[in-house]
Design a protein around this motif. Structure first.
Motif, PDB file in Angstrom:
ATOM      1  N   LEU A  12       3.920  -0.955  12.978  1.00 22.69           N
ATOM      2  CA  LEU A  12       4.872  -2.068  12.903  1.00 22.69           C
ATOM      3  C   LEU A  12       4.163  -3.390  12.633  1.00 22.69           C
ATOM      4  O   LEU A  12       4.576  -4.171  11.770  1.00 22.69           O
ATOM      5  N   LEU A  13       3.070  -3.629  13.355  1.00 25.07           N
ATOM      6  CA  LEU A  13       2.327  -4.874  13.162  1.00 25.07           C
ATOM      7  C   LEU A  13       1.656  -4.920  11.794  1.00 25.07           C
ATOM      8  O   LEU A  13       1.679  -5.958  11.122  1.00 25.07           O
ATOM      9  N   ASP A  14       1.067  -3.817  11.381  1.00 26.01           N
ATOM     10  CA  ASP A  14       0.411  -3.763  10.074  1.00 26.01           C
ATOM     11  C   ASP A  14       1.403  -4.076   8.962  1.00 26.01           C
ATOM     12  O   ASP A  14       1.119  -4.891   8.074  1.00 26.01           O
ATOM     13  N   ASN A  15       2.571  -3.455   9.017  1.00 26.17           N
ATOM     14  CA  ASN A  15       3.593  -3.708   7.997  1.00 26.17           C
ATOM     15  C   ASN A  15       4.109  -5.133   8.053  1.00 26.17           C
ATOM     16  O   ASN A  15       4.307  -5.770   7.006  1.00 26.17           O
ATOM     17  N   ALA A  16       4.324  -5.654   9.244  1.00 28.82           N
ATOM     18  CA  ALA A  16       4.817  -7.026   9.379  1.00 28.82           C
ATOM     19  C   ALA A  16       3.814  -8.020   8.796  1.00 28.82           C
ATOM     20  O   ALA A  16       4.180  -8.931   8.053  1.00 28.82           O
ATOM     21  N   ILE A  17       2.549  -7.834   9.109  1.00 29.57           N
ATOM     22  CA  ILE A  17       1.510  -8.731   8.602  1.00 29.57           C
ATOM     23  C   ILE A  17       1.353  -8.580   7.094  1.00 29.57           C
ATOM     24  O   ILE A  17       1.257  -9.571   6.359  1.00 29.57           O
TER      25      ILE A  17
END
Length: 65
Positions: free
Chosen positions: A16-21
């Motif tokens: 989730l964080l990787d995609n958001a960033i």
């Protein structure tokens, strides 16, 4: 105490964080929030990226999509 599969939770939050960033432009915002619910933890990730096209939403949880 919350019973979880630590490896799976780590994987989900990391994705989730990787995609958001990855999909938030320079100067944008990625916000992570954890809320303690009785015997549960609510994790939200919000960003100012473009989002997922509506026609892709039904498939986002399919492996390797």
């Amino acid at each position: 105490m919350v019973n979880i599969d630590a490896d799976m939770i780590n994987r989900v939050i990391r994705n989730l964080l990787d995609n958001a960033i990855k999909h938030t432009a320079y100067g944008g915002v990625v916000r992570v929030r954890l809320i303690d619910r009785v015997n549960k933890i609510l994790v939200t990730v919000k960003d100012t990226g473009a989002g997922i096209p509506k026609d892709h939403l039904p498939d986002v949880f399919d492996a390797f999509y």
